[in-house]
Design a protein around this motif. Structure first.
Motif, PDB file in Angstrom:
ATOM      1  N   ASP A 150     -11.319   5.151  -3.793  1.00 59.63           N
ATOM      2  CA  ASP A 150     -11.327   5.804  -5.105  1.00 59.63           C
ATOM      3  C   ASP A 150     -12.728   6.040  -5.639  1.00 59.63           C
ATOM      4  N   HIS A 210       2.622   2.615  -2.229  1.00 57.31           N
ATOM      5  CA  HIS A 210       2.551   3.438  -3.436  1.00 57.31           C
ATOM      6  C   HIS A 210       1.263   4.246  -3.501  1.00 57.31           C
ATOM      7  N   LYS A 211       0.297   3.947  -2.639  1.00 58.52           N
ATOM      8  CA  LYS A 211      -0.987   4.657  -2.642  1.00 58.52           C
ATOM      9  C   LYS A 211      -1.153   5.591  -1.445  1.00 58.52           C
ATOM     10  N   GLU A 257      -8.125  -2.991  -2.538  1.00 61.28           N
ATOM     11  CA  GLU A 257      -7.096  -2.730  -1.512  1.00 61.28           C
ATOM     12  C   GLU A 257      -7.688  -2.539  -0.128  1.00 61.28           C
ATOM     13  N   LEU A 310       0.813  -1.214   0.000  1.00 61.48           N
ATOM     14  CA  LEU A 310       0.000   0.000   0.000  1.00 61.48           C
ATOM     15  C   LEU A 310       0.847   1.264   0.000  1.00 61.48           C
ATOM     16  N   GLY A 314      -4.266   9.403   1.492  1.00 61.03           N
ATOM     17  CA  GLY A 314      -4.257   8.877   0.128  1.00 61.03           C
ATOM     18  C   GLY A 314      -5.572   8.223  -0.226  1.00 61.03           C
ATOM     19  N   ASN A 315      -5.599   7.562  -1.372  1.00 63.58           N
ATOM     20  CA  ASN A 315      -6.797   6.885  -1.860  1.00 63.58           C
ATOM     21  C   ASN A 315      -6.498   5.410  -2.091  1.00 63.58           C
ATOM     22  N   ILE A 316      -7.474   4.554  -1.818  1.00 63.23           N
ATOM     23  CA  ILE A 316      -7.330   3.124  -2.068  1.00 63.23           C
ATOM     24  C   ILE A 316      -8.539   2.628  -2.856  1.00 63.23           C
ATOM     25  N   SER A 317      -8.341   1.521  -3.551  1.00 58.55           N
ATOM     26  CA  SER A 317      -9.430   0.922  -4.316  1.00 58.55           C
ATOM     27  C   SER A 317     -10.190  -0.082  -3.450  1.00 58.55           C
ATOM     28  N   TRP A 360      -6.000  -2.498   3.751  1.00 57.98           N
ATOM     29  CA  TRP A 360      -6.088  -1.317   4.609  1.00 57.98           C
ATOM     30  C   TRP A 360      -6.717  -1.695   5.949  1.00 57.98           C
TER      31      TRP A 360
END
Length: 337
Positions: free
Chosen positions: A276, A227-228, A249, A225, A243-246, A253
């Protein structure tokens, strides 16, 4: 004297509260090192959701028949569905080999029978109605910096008695001049001891906060994680992750949050992380009223206080002069106004 006893003997010189903290860290480190190189397999979805399995490196098979290493009693699971090769070296990639039926990877690609693919630890693997995630425990690559810090800590503890001994011998040999020099040496040693024992206020506290932030970055890297999400230490001593996660992901998290909440003595965590696909339904602030019971007035006519549930399932976490924090499904968003 064993290495553990040697470290504990140095810790025993600390204040009791600090000693308890340090021994707790050593205990956690010992548990982690015990299973270094192992993998934790977690079932995220399906009939076995919530279960986990500790697995050594090597090959493991999953399917519905009893001759598998892990038997999954779930729908659309083939008798010998998939084989996973878990590597033991510094390369922590996982080799996925479908045996009787296809497998879907986190990026949506499908691996057919007869094919194989490499995935990173922490990525979600889907087959049948089951989703799994394998995470490497104590990846060897993550031990380099902690090892250097622990070695430096041990060396500093070992040097304190030596420095005191040298200072004492110097005082005994030299008279008045030696006394003045010994006083300087002793004051230096006391300052060094205070730094070790956590008695130096601002700079030491900042170093501790940076160490916590560094530990969080390593954990996020282990969960793929980093990179996000961005990790910084704040002026008040807390740690901010933003940040943002999908949706894919989100399980990782959630795993990170469970790890952080279960780790004692960490500073408060500001969770400025959003998904996201949910940014478009964020509540719009019209105005904020700050008093003993602060309130937020939203453009859709909703009025909320701290703890209130508002539009789209969001909950107000805090209200201050700079932003309003809202939370949903483990994601915390900062709304500015």
């Amino acid at each position: 004297m064993s290495m553990e006893n040697f470290i504990n003997s140095g810790i025993s010189r600390m204040e009791s509260a600090k000693a308890i903290d340090a021994k707790g860290y050593l205990s956690n480190a010992n548990d982690t090192l015990k299973y270094a190189g192992h993998y934790m397999l977690e079932v995220l979805n399906g009939a076995h959701a919530g279960s986990s399995h500790l697995q050594k490196s090597g090959t493991i098979t999953l399917g519905s028949s009893a001759d598998n290493d892990l038997v999954l009693y779930a729908s659309r699971i083939a008798p010998n569905h998939v084989e996973l090769a878990l590597q033991s070296g510094l390369n922590s990639k996982i080799l996925v080999k479908p045996v009787d039926a296809p497998v879907t990877l986190e990026d949506g690609s499908i691996v057919e029978v007869g094919q194989q693919a490499e995935v990173a630890t922490g990525e979600v693997i889907t087959f049948g109605d089951t989703e799994i995630c394998l995470t490497r425990i104590a990846d060897p690559k993550s031990f380099v910096k902690p090892g250097i810090r622990i070695f430096a800590f041990i060396c500093l503890i070992a040097m304190i008695p030596l420095v005191f001994s040298i200072a004492s011998g110097f005082v005994g040999t030299v008279a008045e001049a030696g006394s003045r020099v010994a006083s300087t040496v002793t004051s230096t040693v006391v300052r060094t001891s205070d730094q070790l024992l956590g008695k130096v206020s601002t700079s030491t506290e900042q170093n501790h906060n940076e160490a916590f932030a560094w530990t969080v970055r390593v954990k996020l890297e282990d969960l793929q994680l980093n990179h996000k999400l961005r990790t910084v230490k704040t002026a008040d001593g807390s740690i901010r992750v933003s940040g943002n996660i999908s949706d894919k992901e989100l399980p990782r998290w959630t795993s990170f949050l469970q790890w952080y909440d279960s780790t004692s003595n960490f500073p408060p965590l500001i969770r400025d992380v959003s998904r996201d696909n949910v940014s478009t339904d964020l509540p719009q602030i019209k105005s904020v009223w700050l008093d003993d019971n602060p309130s937020v007035f939203f453009k859709d006519g909703t009025v909320g206080n701290i703890g209130s549930s508002i539009k789209a399932g969001w909950k107000i976490v805090s209200i201050d002069e700079t932003n309003v924090m809202i939370e949903r499904d483990g994601s915390v968003i900062s709304l500015t106004y």
